[in-house]
Design an enzyme around this catalytic site. Structure first.
Site, PDB file in Angstrom:
ATOM      1  N   SER A 237      62.211  22.591  49.145  1.00 46.34           N
ATOM      2  CA  SER A 237      60.760  22.557  49.004  1.00 46.34           C
ATOM      3  C   SER A 237      60.354  22.729  47.535  1.00 46.34           C
ATOM      4  CB  SER A 237      60.131  23.619  49.909  1.00 46.34           C
ATOM      5  OG  SER A 237      58.763  23.356  50.112  1.00 46.34           O
TER       6      SER A 237
ATOM      7  N   ASP B   8      60.167  19.235  55.651  1.00 41.38           N
ATOM      8  CA  ASP B   8      60.546  20.357  54.787  1.00 41.38           C
ATOM      9  C   ASP B   8      61.892  20.976  55.195  1.00 41.38           C
ATOM     10  OD1 ASP B   8      60.643  22.912  53.466  1.00 41.38           O
ATOM     11  OD2 ASP B   8      58.491  22.777  53.192  1.00 41.38           O
TER      12      ASP B   8
END
Length: 742
Positions: A63, A207
Site C-alpha cells: 500500500s 490492497d
C-alpha cells in the site's frame, strides 16, 4: 539512550555470529507497511538510513509502503522523497474529482457544483459504486516513476523491489515483482470499497494489506539476512473506534492480515513501530506532522543503523552507498501512439486534445499535461498509458481509455438573500446530436425562476476551437433606490440567446466572439411618481477574454478568475412606456434615449496564499456604457456579494442595485483565514467610483464599504453569513448565501 544501546548490543549478540560465519556481506532488507497517510512516516526512517550510510539490498512494501518503498528502490533519497511528499496535493490524489485547474475552461462553470450526480447509460440510471478511479494518483505516480518507465523487472531497480497485492477472487497473496511499476503500486494500495480494483493479467487485485500488510517474509524470501521493518499500522481497531459503516467494512477486510502479522513480526530483526494513534489512514491534512513524527523515530533509530553500518563496513570493507542513485532519464521520442477503449468519442477528438505526435520528444511532465488536457473535457473516467521501449530511446505508446457515461442528471439546493430559495435540476448530455459536443439544461425552481441552456461543439484539428450556443432566462424582483432609500419595486424578466466562437489557449484561458439577442421586460409593482413599464430587445455583439486558474471552487487559496467583455449594442427595439403620477407621457419627453452605444466590462478576482490557512483576495470590477442614457434598463447594478443578476458589480456594504449607474469601478480587498477545517473568516473592505461617464445618478461619486463573512465549505457548496456596512448607506446589512449561485 542506555536502554537503546543495551538492546542494540543484545541484537548484535544474535546477529554477530552469523556475520562472522558469512563469507560475504549479509544482505539487508527493508520492509515498509501499509497505512494510508500514516505511511509517510516511513520517510523519516529512510532519511536515517541514508545518514547512517547503511546500504539496503532489498525493499518490500504494501500500500503506501509500496509507494514510498518503490521510490527509494528506484534511487530517490529519503530527503528527496520528503520534498516530493510535501509538494503533492494528497487530498486531490486520493479523490475521485480532478482539481479545478485540470478542468477544461468551458467546463469550469458547471464543474463540481451539484450535490447529487446520477449517471445514465442507455436510458437507465447507473449509480456510482462509490470507489475512486484515481486518475490524478495514476498520473502522478507515472511522473515519479519515470526513471523506471522502461524497466519491467523490479529486481533490476537500484535496489530490488517487491510489493504485495491481494487477488480479490481467491483472497490469495500476490507478489508483484515485474510489469508496469505504476500499475503494480496502484494495485498494492487499492483499498477495498475505496479504490477500484486493478486488473493485471487475468487477476483483479486490491490492497495487499488485506492479506500481508507487513511483508517481512517477502524480504526474507528475496534473500535478506537481516530485515529492518517499519510499521505504521495499529492492527485491528477496538470496538469504540468502529463508528461508521466504512470503519466496519475496512475492519472486515483486514482480518486475514491480523493473522499474518505475528509471523511477519517474528521474522523482523530490527522492528520499528510508529506511535500514530492520533492519525488515521486518511489524515492527509497532517502530512507535515506525520513526516515529523517519522523523522523523530528515525533519529531514535539512527545509532542502531550507524552501528550496524560501521560493523558491516569494518568486517567486509563495504563501500558507502551511492548518494545519487537515481538514473539519468532523458526525454523520449514517440514512434507510434495506439488508443484503445473508445466507444462514444471518436479517436480524432481524443488525439486532437492529447496533442502528442509520433516523432515528437516528450518529458514525463509533458505527457501528464497532455493526458490531463483530454481528461479535463469530462468525457473520460480513466486514462492510463504504457511506454514500450524500442531502439535509441524511442518508445511506442499504448493509451487505454475508460469513458464516462454520456448522460448525467444533477441536483442542488441554493439560497441567497436576493433570489431566495431554489431547487436546481440539471441534465447534461455529451455527444448530443453530433459527436464531440456537450449540452446541458439547468432549471432553478423558485419564486424567482431561472433557466440556462448551453451547447458546445469542439472544432479544429486540436479541438481547441468551439462553437457555443446558449439561452438564459432570469426572473427577478428588483428594487430601485434613491439616496440609498428604496423608491420603486420592479418585476424584471430577462431573456437572451447567444451564439459564439471560442478559441481555448489551455485549460485556464480562452477568448471568443459572439452575438446575443437580449429581451428585457420591466413592470413596477406599484405606481410611483415616475415609472417605466414595458419591454424591449436589442443585439449585443461582443468580444470576450476569460481566465480561470483558481485552485478550488470554494474558498480558493490561489489563482485568478477574470472575465472581460467589450461590445456594441445596436438594433434596439424599445417598447417602454413612461408614467408620471400614473399618467403616461411620451418617451421623448423623458431622459431616455435608445441610440447605439459601446460598452466594456471586466471582473477579476486574484488570490495569493500567505500560508496554508490564509490568503489575500483582490477583487476588482468595472463597467462602462459609452454614450448611454437609458436609466436602469441597461445600466450597471452595484451591490451584493455574489453575481446573481445581469450587469451586476458586487460590492461589500450594499444590497443588489442600491446604486444604478452607466459607469463604475470597484475595488475590494479580503483576507481569508481558515479558523479550523472548512470554517473560514473573511473580513473585507471595498471602495468604488461611479458616474464618471454618461452619468445616470448625480448624488454620490464614491462608495466605501466594510464587512465580515463567516463561511463553511460543504459538499453542497458554501454556507455563508455576512454583516456589512457602507459609509454612504449608513446601515448595517445582513446577507446570507447557501450553495453555489445559479
Amino acid at each position: 539512550m542506555r536502554i537503546r544501546r543495551a538492546l542494540f548490543c543484545l541484537l548484535l549478540g544474535f546477529i554477530y555470529p552469523a556475520l562472522l560465519q558469512a563469507q560475504v556481506r549479509p544482505k539487508i532488507g527493508l520492509t515498509l507497511s501499509g497505512g494510508g497517510a500514516k505511511g509517510l512516516a516511513h520517510i523519516g526512517i529512510l532519511e536515517a538510513l541514508d545518514s547512517a550510510g547503511l546500504k539496503i539490498d532489498y525493499v518490500t512494501g504494501t500500500s503506501m509502503g509500496s509507494i514510498v518503498g518503490s521510490l527509494y528502490a528506484m534511487g530517490y533519497s529519503g530527503d528527496t522523497i520528503e520534498k516530493m511528499a510535501k509538494q503533492l496535493d494528497w487530498n486531490n490524489l486520493f479523490s475521485n474529482q480532478p482539481v479545478l485547474t485540470d478542468i477544461s475552461y468551458e467546463e469550469k462553470p458547471e464543474y463540481n457544483k451539484y450535490i447529487i450526480e446520477i449517471p445514465f447509460e442507455y436510458g437507465k440510471p447507473k449509480l456510482a459504486s462509490g470507489v475512486i478511479s484515481g486518475e490524478q494518483l495514476w498520473l502522478e505516480l507515472a511522473r515519479l516513476c519515470w526513471p523506471m518507465k522502461n524497466q519491467t523487472d523490479f529486481s533490476k531497480f537500484n535496489i530490488p523491489f517487491k510489493c504485495i497485492a491481494t487477488d480479490v477472487t481467491t483472497g490469495d497473496i500476490v507478489t508483484l515483482d515485474s510489469g508496469n511499476i505504476v500499475t503494480a503500486i496502484r494495485a498494492s494500495m487499492a483499498i477495498p470499497s475505496i479504490f477500484t480494483a486493478v486488473k493485471i493479467g487475468n487477476k483483479k487485485l486490491v490492497d495487499g494489506g488485506v492479506v500481508r500488510n507487513f511483508p517481512v517474509l517477502t524480504a526474507k524470501e528475496m534473500g535478506a539476512d537481516i530485515v529492518i521493518g517499519s510499521n505504521v499500522a495499529g492492527g485491528l481497531r477496538k470496538a469504540e473506534q468502529l463508528i461508521t459503516p466504512l470503519d466496519i467494512l475496512y475492519q472486515l477486510g483486514f482480518y486475514k492480515d491480523a493473522e499474518d502479522f505475528p509471523k511477519e513480526r517474528a521474522q523482523c530483526d530490527i522492528y520499528i513501530h510508529h506511535n500514530l494513534e492520533n492519525y488515521s489512514a486518511a489524515s492527509f491534512n497532517s502530512i507535515d506532522s506525520i513526516i515529523e513524527t517519522g523523522r523523530r523515530k528515525g533519529a531514535e533509530m539512527y545509532p542502531v543503523f550507524k552501528h550496524l553500518a560501521d560493523s558491516l563496513n569494518a568486517l567486509y570493507s563495504t563501500p558507502p552507498p551511492e548518494k545519487n542513485r537515481l538514473p539519468f532519464t532523458p526525454d523520449i521520442e514517440l514512434t507510434t501512439i495506439r488508443v484503445t477503449g473508445l466507444v462514444h468519442s471518436d479517436e480524432k477528438f481524443f488525439r486532437g486534445r492529447l496533442g502528442l505526435q509520433p516523432g515528437g520528444c516528450y518529458t514525463a511532465e509533458q505527457i501528464k499535461e497532455s493526458v490531463l488536457n483530454v481528461f479535463g473535457t469530462r468525457f473520460y473516467k480513466m486514462i492510463t498509458y504504457e511506454l514500450h521501449p524500442e531502439i535509441d530511446n524511442k518508445n511506442s505508446m499504448s493509451v487505454n481509455v475508460e469513458e464516462n457515461p454520456l448522460t448525467y442528471v444533477k441536483f442542488a439546493l441554493q439560497y441567497n438573500s436576493f433570489t431566495n430559495a431554489s431547487a436546481i435540476v440539471n441534465i447534461t448530455q455529451r455527444n448530443f446530436i453530433v459527436p464531440n459536443s456537450r449540452a446541458y439544461l439547468t432549471v432553478a425552481i423558485s419564486e424567482n425562476p431561472r433557466l440556462e441552456a448551453a451547447y458546445f461543439k469542439y472544432l479544429g484539428p486540436k479541438r481547441n476551437f468551439g462553437l457555443g450556443l446558449g439561452v438564459n432566462y432570469e426572473d427577478n424582483a428588483m428594487t430601485l433606490y434613491e439616496d440609498f432609500n428604496a423608491r420603486d419595486q420592479y418585476h424584471s424578466r430577462y431573456l437572451s440567446t447567444d451564439i459564439h466562437m471560442q478559441y481555448t489557449f489551455n485549460s485556464i484561458m480562452a477568448m471568443g466572439l459572439g452575438t446575443r439577442w437580449e429581451f428585457l421586460n420591466v413592470n413596477p409593482r406599484y405606481a410611483g411618481d415616475e415609472v417605466v413599464r414595458g419591454n424591449g430587445n436589442q443585439l449585443n455583439s461582443y468580444f470576450y477574454f476569460g481566465m480561470n486558474s483558481l485552485d478550488r471552487k470554494i474558498y480558493p487559496r490561489s489563482g485568478v478568475d477574470l472575465h472581460a467583455e467589450t461590445g456594441w449594442i445596436y438594433n434596439q427595439h424599445p417598447g417602454y412606456r413612461v408614467f408620471h403620477d400614473g399618467v403616461e407621457v411620451p418617451v421623448s419627453t423623458s431622459d431616455l434615449s435608445f441610440n447605439d452605444y459601446q460598452r466594456a466590462t471586466i471582473q477579476v478576482k486574484y488570490n495569493f496564499p500567505l500560508s496554508y490557512k490564509s490568503s489575500i483576495q483582490f477583487a476588482g470590477g468595472s463597467g462602462i456604457n459609452f454614450n448611454h442614457n437609458q436609466g436602469p434598463i441597461n445600466a450597471f447594478m452595484i451591490g451584493g456579494l455574489n453575481n446573481v443578476m445581469r450587469n451586476q458589480l458586487p460590492f461589500i456594504g450594499l444590497l443588489e442595485g442600491e446604486v444604478v449607474t452607466s459607469s463604475a469601478a470597484t475595488v475590494q480587498l479580503a483576507w481569508q483565514y481558515e479558523l479550523t477545517r472548512n470554517i473560514f473568516a473573511i473580513p473585507k473592505v471595498g471602495g468604488a467610483l461611479y458616474d464618471f461617464s454618461g452619468s445616470v445618478s448625480e448624488k454620490y461619486k464614491h462608495l466605501t464599504g466594510y464587512g465580515l463573512t463567516m463561511g463553511y465549505s460543504t459538499f453542497m457548496g458554501p454556507i455563508e453569513g455576512s454583516v456589512m456596512h457602507s459609509d454612504q448607506d449608513g446601515r448595517l446589512r445582513v446577507y446570507v448565501n447557501i450553495g453555489f449561485n445559479f
